[in-house]
Scaffold this active site. Sequence first.
Site, mmCIF file in Angstrom:
data_model
loop_
_atom_site.group_PDB
_atom_site.id
_atom_site.type_symbol
_atom_site.label_atom_id
_atom_site.label_comp_id
_atom_site.label_asym_id
_atom_site.label_seq_id
_atom_site.Cartn_x
_atom_site.Cartn_y
_atom_site.Cartn_z
ATOM 1 N N ASP A 5 -38.226 -7.849 21.727
ATOM 2 C CA ASP A 5 -37.105 -8.679 21.292
ATOM 3 C C ASP A 5 -37.393 -10.174 21.343
ATOM 4 O O ASP A 5 -36.952 -10.931 20.485
ATOM 5 C CB ASP A 5 -35.848 -8.333 22.104
ATOM 6 C CG ASP A 5 -35.291 -6.976 21.714
ATOM 7 O OD1 ASP A 5 -35.480 -6.592 20.536
ATOM 8 O OD2 ASP A 5 -34.685 -6.299 22.556
ATOM 9 N N SER A 17 -30.909 -0.240 31.274
ATOM 10 C CA SER A 17 -30.787 -1.421 30.434
ATOM 11 C C SER A 17 -30.387 -0.915 29.053
ATOM 12 O O SER A 17 -31.087 -0.104 28.455
ATOM 13 C CB SER A 17 -32.129 -2.152 30.388
ATOM 14 O OG SER A 17 -32.173 -2.950 29.235
ATOM 15 N N ARG A 39 -31.755 -8.039 15.749
ATOM 16 C CA ARG A 39 -32.278 -9.336 16.236
ATOM 17 C C ARG A 39 -32.367 -10.421 15.179
ATOM 18 O O ARG A 39 -31.965 -11.561 15.427
ATOM 19 C CB ARG A 39 -33.643 -9.156 16.916
ATOM 20 C CG ARG A 39 -33.625 -8.263 18.157
ATOM 21 C CD ARG A 39 -32.515 -8.581 19.079
ATOM 22 N NE ARG A 39 -32.558 -7.813 20.314
ATOM 23 C CZ ARG A 39 -31.576 -7.717 21.181
ATOM 24 N NH1 ARG A 39 -30.431 -8.337 20.948
ATOM 25 N NH2 ARG A 39 -31.694 -7.007 22.273
ATOM 26 N N ASP A 68 -27.976 -10.974 33.124
ATOM 27 C CA ASP A 68 -29.058 -11.897 32.747
ATOM 28 C C ASP A 68 -28.550 -13.139 32.008
ATOM 29 O O ASP A 68 -28.877 -14.264 32.372
ATOM 30 C CB ASP A 68 -30.084 -11.195 31.832
ATOM 31 C CG ASP A 68 -30.974 -10.231 32.613
ATOM 32 O OD1 ASP A 68 -31.090 -10.393 33.841
ATOM 33 O OD2 ASP A 68 -31.534 -9.329 31.975
HETATM 34 N N1 ARG Z 1 -37.633 -0.484 22.369
HETATM 35 C C1 ARG Z 1 -36.608 -0.829 21.488
HETATM 36 C C2 ARG Z 1 -37.036 -1.908 20.541
HETATM 37 O O1 ARG Z 1 -37.984 -2.569 20.800
HETATM 38 C C3 ARG Z 1 -35.303 -1.126 22.169
HETATM 39 C C4 ARG Z 1 -35.210 -2.307 23.083
HETATM 40 C C5 ARG Z 1 -33.809 -2.347 23.579
HETATM 41 N N2 ARG Z 1 -33.541 -3.157 24.684
HETATM 42 C C6 ARG Z 1 -32.820 -2.747 25.772
HETATM 43 N N3 ARG Z 1 -32.317 -3.665 26.521
HETATM 44 N N4 ARG Z 1 -32.606 -1.515 26.071
HETATM 45 O O2 ARG Z 1 -36.441 -2.105 19.525
#
Ligand code: ARG
Length: 408
Positions: A124, A176, A95, A15
Amino acid sequence: MKKQKIVVAYSGGLDTSVMVKWLKNNYDADIITLTGNLGQTKELNGLEEKAIKSGASKVYVKDLTKKFVEDFVFPSLKAGALYEGTYPMATAIGRPLLAKALVEVAEKENATFVAHGCTGKGNDQVRFEVSVGALNPDIKCLAPLRTWEFKSREQEIDYAIKNNIPISVSKDNPYSIDENIWGTAIECGVLEDPMAEPPEDAYLRTTSPENAPDETECVSVYFEKGIPVSVNEKDMDGVSLLNLLNEIGGRNAIGRIDMIENRLVGIKSREVYEAPAATILHFAHQELERITLEKSVMHYKSLIANEYASLIYNGLWFSPLREALESFVDKTQEKVTGLVKLKLYKGTVRISGRKSIFSLYDPELATYTAADQFDHSASEGFIKIFGLPYKTIHRVEQKSSNEKTALV
Ligand code: ARG
């Protein structure tokens, strides 16, 4: 006119690699990439070259691991922040720090834009954009994945091939993954079916309970003011301590989490996490609080923990409320100093002992032996007054129902 600059949060995956070229093609801007190391196990070697080949004119790779552990992970551990009582939030805590690093580079480079590779249905994107806005409202965020023409991974791969973007499509991972020193998040593929058990290949840093050693492994953790400072009686810095506990926990199948969680954007999603060190430390820290915190502080703090977790999860790290709660938490941690002994066995963590110089556990009050100093006779009056409202309620209810019956 001077050329625009865009600072891209770059992971080196498909990506963000495609995104670098896409931004260059669509914005006529200089692309600067920033990769933040948060202690992930994935190698960052070759990333610089890859970014340049994808179209970047300047590359930043920053090791933020120490900052991450000290300024983000430990505050959340002290707060007992587990989203929906379960998720230690490795991704969510990372983040705001990445957003901060993006803003710093953007300011240094005089860039007006930053860009991230988050999709339009996750948490995110919110965490990045709210954090960037809180740190510098003049910087604009671009989120190409929300708007670009690609509808599938295959279309992105086609674009990459056409534009000579180096990608590693050979090892096609169906998941992912987002990973750092506090844990790994695994999504997509078969995991989207909440009834399907995660296949063994979804897990990257933990052994299955079935394959874990048949012997119990003992581990002790010493905390100072709520912060873990030594493991098995060896003092270490935060980063080494987390790496060691990830290793010990990982081989004992600790920290596998399979949950349905409520995203900020209104959907439920199935998430699989691996967080060995986080699981051990949250458990040990809570056990230490049980003997060091006064009852009402401990009970009240659990409400704060919930709120603190929601703030982090919802992208509000840089908010006055989170900061105010941090002060509350730090005050509660002044006496959370002591040792916790644990036993790890095939995916479970048990406590085997705890001690603290600030322990509020008083053997003379707790004992059932002749050494007992508790004033049993004082309980009679205490119960009389403590139970008084309930006796009163009963009497009033009885009286009013008698009066009602008399009226009929
Ligand atoms: N659901 C989790 C969060 O919102 C993890 C998101 C992680 N992203 C990924 N690309 N697996 O913090």
